[in-house]
Design an enzyme around this catalytic site. Sequence first.
Site, PDB file in Angstrom:
ATOM      1  N   CYS A  21      -7.015  13.698-111.661  1.00 13.09           N
ATOM      2  CA  CYS A  21      -7.347  14.538-112.819  1.00 13.09           C
ATOM      3  C   CYS A  21      -8.476  15.502-112.481  1.00 13.09           C
ATOM      4  CB  CYS A  21      -7.777  13.665-113.992  1.00 13.09           C
ATOM      5  SG  CYS A  21      -6.395  12.966-114.889  1.00 13.09           S
ATOM      6  N   ARG A  26       1.323   9.907-115.701  1.00 12.02           N
ATOM      7  CA  ARG A  26       0.584   9.240-114.626  1.00 12.02           C
ATOM      8  C   ARG A  26       0.028   7.906-115.114  1.00 12.02           C
ATOM      9  NH1 ARG A  26      -4.258  11.918-113.328  1.00 12.02           N
ATOM     10  NH2 ARG A  26      -4.552   9.884-112.404  1.00 12.02           N
ATOM     11  N   PRO A  54     -17.267  13.566-106.208  1.00 13.58           N
ATOM     12  CA  PRO A  54     -17.528  13.263-104.798  1.00 13.58           C
ATOM     13  C   PRO A  54     -17.161  11.821-104.451  1.00 13.58           C
ATOM     14  CG  PRO A  54     -19.585  13.314-106.037  1.00 13.58           C
ATOM     15  CD  PRO A  54     -18.501  13.716-106.999  1.00 13.58           C
ATOM     16  N   ASP A  59     -12.898   7.391-120.644  1.00  8.50           N
ATOM     17  CA  ASP A  59     -11.445   7.574-120.719  1.00  8.50           C
ATOM     18  C   ASP A  59     -10.915   7.513-122.152  1.00  8.50           C
ATOM     19  OD1 ASP A  59     -11.481   7.801-117.997  1.00  8.50           O
ATOM     20  OD2 ASP A  59     -10.797   5.762-117.596  1.00  8.50           O
ATOM     21  N   LYS A  93      -3.577   0.621-115.684  1.00 10.08           N
ATOM     22  CA  LYS A  93      -3.452   1.600-114.597  1.00 10.08           C
ATOM     23  C   LYS A  93      -4.588   1.456-113.583  1.00 10.08           C
ATOM     24  CE  LYS A  93      -5.084   6.053-114.921  1.00 10.08           C
ATOM     25  NZ  LYS A  93      -5.834   6.526-113.747  1.00 10.08           N
TER      26      LYS A  93
HETATM   27  N1  EPU Z   1     -19.652   9.519-108.311  1.00 11.02           N
HETATM   28  C1  EPU Z   1     -20.424  10.061-107.297  1.00 11.02           C
HETATM   29  N2  EPU Z   1     -20.160   9.698-106.010  1.00 11.02           N
HETATM   30  C2  EPU Z   1     -19.140   8.836-105.696  1.00 11.02           C
HETATM   31  C3  EPU Z   1     -18.362   8.295-106.719  1.00 11.02           C
HETATM   32  C4  EPU Z   1     -18.635   8.658-108.033  1.00 11.02           C
HETATM   33  O1  EPU Z   1     -21.338  10.834-107.552  1.00 11.02           O
HETATM   34  O2  EPU Z   1     -18.958   8.547-104.502  1.00 11.02           O
HETATM   35  C5  EPU Z   1     -19.922   9.892-109.714  1.00 11.02           C
HETATM   36  C6  EPU Z   1     -18.748  10.684-110.290  1.00 11.02           C
HETATM   37  O3  EPU Z   1     -18.838  12.053-109.978  1.00 11.02           O
HETATM   38  C7  EPU Z   1     -18.870  10.386-111.768  1.00 11.02           C
HETATM   39  C8  EPU Z   1     -19.439   8.971-111.803  1.00 11.02           C
HETATM   40  O4  EPU Z   1     -19.990   8.734-110.507  1.00 11.02           O
HETATM   41  O5  EPU Z   1     -19.774  11.265-112.372  1.00 11.02           O
HETATM   42  C9  EPU Z   1     -18.430   7.901-112.119  1.00 11.02           C
HETATM   43  O6  EPU Z   1     -17.339   8.008-111.220  1.00 11.02           O
HETATM   44  P1  EPU Z   1     -16.443   6.743-110.828  1.00 11.02           P
HETATM   45  O7  EPU Z   1     -16.485   6.576-109.353  1.00 11.02           O
HETATM   46  O8  EPU Z   1     -16.829   5.580-111.679  1.00 11.02           O
HETATM   47  O9  EPU Z   1     -15.014   7.241-111.243  1.00 11.02           O
HETATM   48  P2  EPU Z   1     -13.699   7.151-110.438  1.00 11.02           P
HETATM   49  O10 EPU Z   1     -13.629   5.893-109.651  1.00 11.02           O
HETATM   50  O11 EPU Z   1     -13.443   8.424-109.730  1.00 11.02           O
HETATM   51  C10 EPU Z   1     -12.490   5.800-112.320  1.00 11.02           C
HETATM   52  C11 EPU Z   1     -11.213   5.949-113.063  1.00 11.02           C
HETATM   53  C12 EPU Z   1     -11.320   7.106-114.031  1.00 11.02           C
HETATM   54  C13 EPU Z   1     -12.499   6.871-114.962  1.00 11.02           C
HETATM   55  C14 EPU Z   1     -13.786   6.620-114.165  1.00 11.02           C
HETATM   56  C15 EPU Z   1     -14.954   6.218-115.030  1.00 11.02           C
HETATM   57  C16 EPU Z   1      -9.586   5.147-111.509  1.00 11.02           C
HETATM   58  C17 EPU Z   1      -8.487   5.454-110.578  1.00 11.02           C
HETATM   59  N3  EPU Z   1     -10.149   6.173-112.133  1.00 11.02           N
HETATM   60  O12 EPU Z   1     -12.661   7.039-111.612  1.00 11.02           O
HETATM   61  O13 EPU Z   1     -10.127   7.077-114.769  1.00 11.02           O
HETATM   62  O14 EPU Z   1     -12.689   7.985-115.783  1.00 11.02           O
HETATM   63  O15 EPU Z   1     -13.550   5.556-113.221  1.00 11.02           O
HETATM   64  O16 EPU Z   1     -14.680   5.046-115.736  1.00 11.02           O
HETATM   65  O17 EPU Z   1      -9.930   3.997-111.712  1.00 11.02           O
HETATM   66  C18 EPU Z   1      -8.501   7.906-116.176  1.00 11.02           C
HETATM   67  O18 EPU Z   1      -7.994   6.782-116.157  1.00 11.02           O
HETATM   68  O19 EPU Z   1      -8.147   8.809-116.971  1.00 11.02           O
HETATM   69  C19 EPU Z   1      -9.557   8.212-115.244  1.00 11.02           C
HETATM   70  C20 EPU Z   1      -9.935   9.450-114.960  1.00 11.02           C
END
Ligand code: EPU
Length: 434
Positions: free
Chosen positions: A120, A401, A126, A309, A25
């Site tokens: 989710c 999803r 952010p 995850d 995914k």
């Molecule tokens: N963060 C910031 N600022 C940003 C981006 C992230 O502070 O601009 C923080 C977040 O708040 C969090 C941490 O950095 O505390 C990690 O966030 P990350 O950006 O890595 O997560 P994401 O890209 O929003 C993806 C996956 C999530 C998974 C996380 C961590 C996708 C679409 N989503 O989310 O997947 O939990 O990485 O590995 O790739 C899931 O599949 O169930 C899911 C939620």
Amino acid sequence: MNTQKKFVIKGGRVLNGEVEISGAKNAVVAILPAAILADEPCIIENVPDISDVDISIRILRELGAKVTYLGPHTYEIDARGVNSSCVPYESARKMRASYYFMGALLGRFKHCRVSMPGGCPLGDRPIDQHLKAFKKLGADTKVDRGMVDITTANGLHGAQIFFDCVTVGATMNAILAAVKADGLTIIENAAKEPHIVDLASFLNSMGAEIMGAGTDTIKIRGVKYLRGTSYAVIPDQIEAGTYMVAAAATGGNVLIKNVIPKHLESIISVMEKIGVKIEQFDDSVRVSVDGPLVKTSVKTRPHPGFPTDMQPQISALLCLAEGTSMIKEGVSEQRFQYVDELRRMGADIQVDGKVAVIEGTGKLTGAPVKACDLRAGAALMIAGLAASGVTTIEDIFHIERGYSDMAGKLRALGACIEKVTVVQKETGTQQDAV
Ligand code: EPU
């Protein structure tokens, strides 16, 4: 008249047999928008049947791309006709990963207007690091009534980008925006997840020059043209982990096929500590249980650490183990909302901030519960399979999803699980199996 889908699980069946893991995914939701950057049609294989893919394809079509279904799990995307750089709220709000349209549209048009993402409810999520990367590459960003406006005066240029935290989404978005920028971009403190390597491999197969994906420094030399490609998405590490835990929770013996065992190392290591037997083969793993499940401590971390995850699923397993286990959440803001639901099934879990203490009771009992996010839903499925009695899970759209035909795959392993549609009438409710 309202309809709602639920899973109804009669627990206590031991899972046995083989299960095939679908495409990842979190890779495909970046690869589909990345096809916007291609100057020729692309064929993408091993695409999972999940609703996040349906939403991504709908957005691509709304933007003007021609998306053709070529056969099971395979699509052709011809993005040459994309004539809009705007993703409205109605489309973007349904999934977090809609933010990848920012990087892809910006990379192609040098401007875009994309709604703030949905997804989710895992606490404050952010996108400041995404916007920081776009700014470094020469863009101006403005958030206006829920829409992110990204513009450039003189196109995008290579830059040095240092992320303040390790972030999957911002790393992928920086790659998408930089791949056709002028000059060299260096991303430091990059995330290293397998899906980042997969996005880079997809783009490189089109002629991009991305080096170092999978390490914390990624270098991207911008190119002018990206040709068409035929590319298969990697298997889903988290779906694989979820079936591994489900097999263990029911005391079963399951061969999990179409996996990359290297991507499962941290999950295998934790499961072995819990007492689960895991045999690794070239592209499959066999999970079985021949002794008691025992307590352990787990801390979630960015890759190659134990994935956030998988945290809810492993918690469900630890409810069935002997002794007191501790889970520390090291990535997400809020990832313990599912605990109340597991408690309804007899779990003894105390949460204090980002730490959960689980008193293994060795058993769970079926109950009506609600999935509050994707992986919470997966944990409840596992708990329901292992519990005595009947568990009904509401709000399964969260599960759909990210999991391809989860009920069907579990039924093939011997689980007793039905997806039912509940028709809510003004006078009461009526259930039909579907
Ligand atoms: N963060 C910031 N600022 C940003 C981006 C992230 O502070 O601009 C923080 C977040 O708040 C969090 C941490 O950095 O505390 C990690 O966030 P990350 O950006 O890595 O997560 P994401 O890209 O929003 C993806 C996956 C999530 C998974 C996380 C961590 C996708 C679409 N989503 O989310 O997947 O939990 O990485 O590995 O790739 C899931 O599949 O169930 C899911 C939620």
